[in-house]
Design a protein around this motif. Structure first.
Motif, PDB file in Angstrom:
ATOM      1  N   UNK A  19      29.147  61.216  38.456  1.00 37.71           N
ATOM      2  CA  UNK A  19      27.900  61.241  38.460  1.00 37.71           C
ATOM      3  C   UNK A  19      27.422  62.533  38.407  1.00 37.71           C
ATOM      4  N   UNK A  20      28.592  63.092  37.358  1.00 38.56           N
ATOM      5  CA  UNK A  20      27.604  64.854  37.302  1.00 38.56           C
ATOM      6  C   UNK A  20      27.640  66.134  37.777  1.00 38.56           C
ATOM      7  N   UNK A  21      28.547  65.833  39.550  1.00 43.94           N
ATOM      8  CA  UNK A  21      28.360  65.960  40.514  1.00 43.94           C
ATOM      9  C   UNK A  21      29.080  67.849  40.068  1.00 43.94           C
ATOM     10  N   UNK A  22      28.386  68.798  40.291  1.00 44.86           N
ATOM     11  CA  UNK A  22      28.594  70.471  40.022  1.00 44.86           C
ATOM     12  C   UNK A  22      29.894  71.103  40.366  1.00 44.86           C
ATOM     13  N   UNK A  23      30.477  72.035  39.481  1.00 44.49           N
ATOM     14  CA  UNK A  23      31.761  72.710  39.813  1.00 44.49           C
ATOM     15  C   UNK A  23      32.155  73.386  41.167  1.00 44.49           C
ATOM     16  N   UNK A  24      30.714  73.460  41.761  1.00 44.31           N
ATOM     17  CA  UNK A  24      31.146  74.204  43.665  1.00 44.31           C
ATOM     18  C   UNK A  24      31.716  72.535  43.949  1.00 44.31           C
ATOM     19  N   UNK A  25      30.986  71.597  43.909  1.00 43.18           N
ATOM     20  CA  UNK A  25      31.779  70.433  44.609  1.00 43.18           C
ATOM     21  C   UNK A  25      33.277  70.132  44.276  1.00 43.18           C
ATOM     22  N   UNK A  26      33.507  70.260  43.062  1.00 46.35           N
ATOM     23  CA  UNK A  26      35.277  69.718  42.598  1.00 46.35           C
ATOM     24  C   UNK A  26      35.528  70.989  43.566  1.00 46.35           C
ATOM     25  N   UNK A  27      35.434  71.847  43.123  1.00 41.95           N
ATOM     26  CA  UNK A  27      35.934  72.492  43.536  1.00 41.95           C
ATOM     27  C   UNK A  27      36.145  72.968  45.351  1.00 41.95           C
ATOM     28  N   UNK A  29      24.397  83.314  52.887  1.00 43.73           N
ATOM     29  CA  UNK A  29      23.366  82.585  51.948  1.00 43.73           C
ATOM     30  C   UNK A  29      22.281  83.511  52.490  1.00 43.73           C
ATOM     31  N   UNK A  30      21.245  83.792  50.622  1.00 40.74           N
ATOM     32  CA  UNK A  30      20.084  84.010  50.739  1.00 40.74           C
ATOM     33  C   UNK A  30      18.916  82.925  49.551  1.00 40.74           C
ATOM     34  N   UNK A  31      17.728  83.369  50.350  1.00 31.48           N
ATOM     35  CA  UNK A  31      17.030  82.815  49.378  1.00 31.48           C
ATOM     36  C   UNK A  31      15.583  83.767  48.493  1.00 31.48           C
ATOM     37  N   UNK A  32      15.687  83.848  47.371  1.00 34.03           N
ATOM     38  CA  UNK A  32      14.787  84.602  46.353  1.00 34.03           C
ATOM     39  C   UNK A  32      12.961  83.937  46.579  1.00 34.03           C
ATOM     40  N   UNK A  33      12.653  84.128  47.176  1.00 33.84           N
ATOM     41  CA  UNK A  33      11.508  83.832  47.315  1.00 33.84           C
ATOM     42  C   UNK A  33      10.249  83.350  46.724  1.00 33.84           C
ATOM     43  N   UNK A  34      10.831  84.362  45.816  1.00 32.43           N
ATOM     44  CA  UNK A  34       9.640  84.019  44.478  1.00 32.43           C
ATOM     45  C   UNK A  34      10.258  83.118  42.914  1.00 32.43           C
ATOM     46  N   UNK A  35      11.742  83.220  43.519  1.00 31.60           N
ATOM     47  CA  UNK A  35      12.013  82.325  42.435  1.00 31.60           C
ATOM     48  C   UNK A  35      11.702  81.040  42.851  1.00 31.60           C
ATOM     49  N   UNK A  36      11.533  80.387  44.093  1.00 38.89           N
ATOM     50  CA  UNK A  36      11.089  79.040  44.790  1.00 38.89           C
ATOM     51  C   UNK A  36      10.060  78.460  44.633  1.00 38.89           C
ATOM     52  N   UNK A  37      10.296  77.015  43.893  1.00 36.44           N
ATOM     53  CA  UNK A  37       9.448  76.273  42.993  1.00 36.44           C
ATOM     54  C   UNK A  37       8.883  75.363  44.547  1.00 36.44           C
ATOM     55  N   UNK A  38       9.514  74.878  45.576  1.00 36.01           N
ATOM     56  CA  UNK A  38       9.435  74.393  47.031  1.00 36.01           C
ATOM     57  C   UNK A  38       9.821  72.516  46.689  1.00 36.01           C
ATOM     58  N   UNK A  39      10.072  72.392  45.756  1.00 37.38           N
ATOM     59  CA  UNK A  39      10.683  71.287  44.771  1.00 37.38           C
ATOM     60  C   UNK A  39      11.767  70.300  46.557  1.00 37.38           C
ATOM     61  N   UNK A  40      12.188  71.136  46.919  1.00 31.28           N
ATOM     62  CA  UNK A  40      12.630  70.350  47.996  1.00 31.28           C
ATOM     63  C   UNK A  40      14.423  69.367  48.400  1.00 31.28           C
ATOM     64  N   UNK A  67      23.064  72.941  43.416  1.00 29.98           N
ATOM     65  CA  UNK A  67      21.653  71.545  43.176  1.00 29.98           C
ATOM     66  C   UNK A  67      20.427  71.825  42.734  1.00 29.98           C
ATOM     67  N   UNK A  68      20.339  73.512  43.491  1.00 25.13           N
ATOM     68  CA  UNK A  68      18.617  74.081  42.926  1.00 25.13           C
ATOM     69  C   UNK A  68      18.571  74.231  41.721  1.00 25.13           C
ATOM     70  N   UNK A  69      17.609  74.031  41.276  1.00 24.21           N
ATOM     71  CA  UNK A  69      17.318  73.583  39.994  1.00 24.21           C
ATOM     72  C   UNK A  69      16.784  75.346  39.601  1.00 24.21           C
ATOM     73  N   UNK A  70      16.386  76.260  40.148  1.00 21.92           N
ATOM     74  CA  UNK A  70      15.958  77.031  39.857  1.00 21.92           C
ATOM     75  C   UNK A  70      16.678  78.355  40.044  1.00 21.92           C
ATOM     76  N   UNK A  71      17.402  78.842  37.979  1.00 22.52           N
ATOM     77  CA  UNK A  71      18.301  79.589  38.810  1.00 22.52           C
ATOM     78  C   UNK A  71      18.726  81.724  39.480  1.00 22.52           C
ATOM     79  N   UNK A  72      19.429  80.965  39.897  1.00 20.20           N
ATOM     80  CA  UNK A  72      19.458  82.546  41.261  1.00 20.20           C
ATOM     81  C   UNK A  72      18.832  82.887  42.208  1.00 20.20           C
TER      82      UNK A  72
END
Ligand code: SF4
Ligand code: SF4
Ligand code: SF4
Length: 293
Positions: free
Chosen positions: A9-17, A231-242, A277-282
């Protein structure tokens, strides 16, 4: 098998760790239980961790969390979709937990006031002896499910000297031992929490008094100078994909709703599923002492 599930299911590294970390802590807690370290000490250590790392314990250490995450992995492997709780219900359950935790704290008061176990024995309130016994409920999630010795409050069953137990099962057996319903109720609790976790991710975390006591620390302003992880969010990179909102196992919505900056919510257990899982880098980042890690 777990590795195969993740590869499939290609879960990413953080989930494995995270899963490996949970397993290692499970073994450590089992070992500490075997050598007889009092779990009250563990609870104090965990409260200490919470001061600095927020609800890191819930996301990365808690054995009950590990059991629920394992059930979630099984569900994913079988390709069965999960259910989401309505937002209002989820938030109400979160708030109700404060009341439950407060009531547990109050349970020790009669022992202090009466100062005698003899009187309490008359009322058969065995859980009030000695004063701190009620607080063992906060230790419920730390219960290893297999023990090579009989746990003090009782086990669900035993095979060749190996005792099988479960979070809170010991407490249910202890409190209701004279009623005759103890074992069936403990078995129902196991069935309900495991069954519900299959469809609702981290089901018990929506009710857990231990988790809420950590959340209470997080919310207390005096302690907010201490947490190093956030946790920190960079609002300029967010595309509101949900996606962050959908993948969060405890349905934190602030991660999606907050425009930018630090995500400060007592519901977040820092599992970092939204980050991976956020598709927008950083766009979503974990910060330690205000430095991105
Ligand atoms: S909320 Fe309770 S059961 Fe869930 S991870 Fe935290 S301590 Fe464990
Ligand atoms: S997953 Fe990332 S990009 Fe999508 S809504 Fe959440 S923060 Fe924004
Ligand atoms: S908001 Fe992100 S880090 Fe917090 S619990 Fe949800 S998925 Fe985990």
């Amino acid at each position: 098998m777990i590795l195969l599930i993740w590869v499939k299911y290609k879960i990413k590294k953080i989930s494995i760790l995270r899963y490996i970390t949970q397993l290692l802590f499970f073994l450590l807690i089992l070992y500490l239980s075997i050598i007889g370290v009092w779990k009250g000490v563990l609870l104090l250590v965990i409260f200490g961790i919470t001061l600095f790392f927020g609800r890191f314990f819930c996301g990365w250490i808690c054995p009950f969390g590990l059991y629920m995450d394992t059930v979630t992995l099984l569900r994913r492997y079988l390709g069965i979709p999960y259910w989401l709780l309505p937002k209002n219900l989820n938030q109400t359950l979160h708030k109700t937990r404060y009341v439950v935790a407060f009531m547990i704290l109050l349970l020790a008061l009669p022992s202090f006031i009466l100062g005698s176990t003899g009187l309490l024995e008359l009322t058969n309130f065995i859980w009030l002896r000695p004063p701190f016994i009620p607080y063992t409920i906060f230790l419920g999630p730390l219960q290893p499910i297999i023990l090579p010795w009989q746990p003090p409050f009782g086990a669900l069953f035993e095979i060749n000297g190996i005792y099988f137990t479960y979070p809170y099962a010991g407490e249910i057996l202890m409190y209701l031992q004279k009623s005759g319903f103890a074992l069936p109720l403990a078995a129902i609790f196991v069935g309900v929490t495991l069954g519900a976790s299959f469809k609702i991710r981290r089901f018990w975390c929506r009710f857990c008094p231990t988790g809420i006591s950590f959340a209470a620390i997080n919310r207390t302003k005096q302690f907010q100078v201490l947490p190093l992880l956030s946790l920190d969010k960079d609002g300029e990179k967010c595309t509101k994909c949900g996606i962050c909102k959908r993948v969060c196992p405890v349905q934190v919505t602030e991660i999606y709703e907050k425009k930018t900056g630090k995500i400060a919510t007592s519901m977040c257990m820092l599992c970092l599923r939204c980050v991976e899982m956020c598709p927008q880098k950083n766009c979503l980042r974990l910060k330690m002492a205000n430095k991105v890690i």
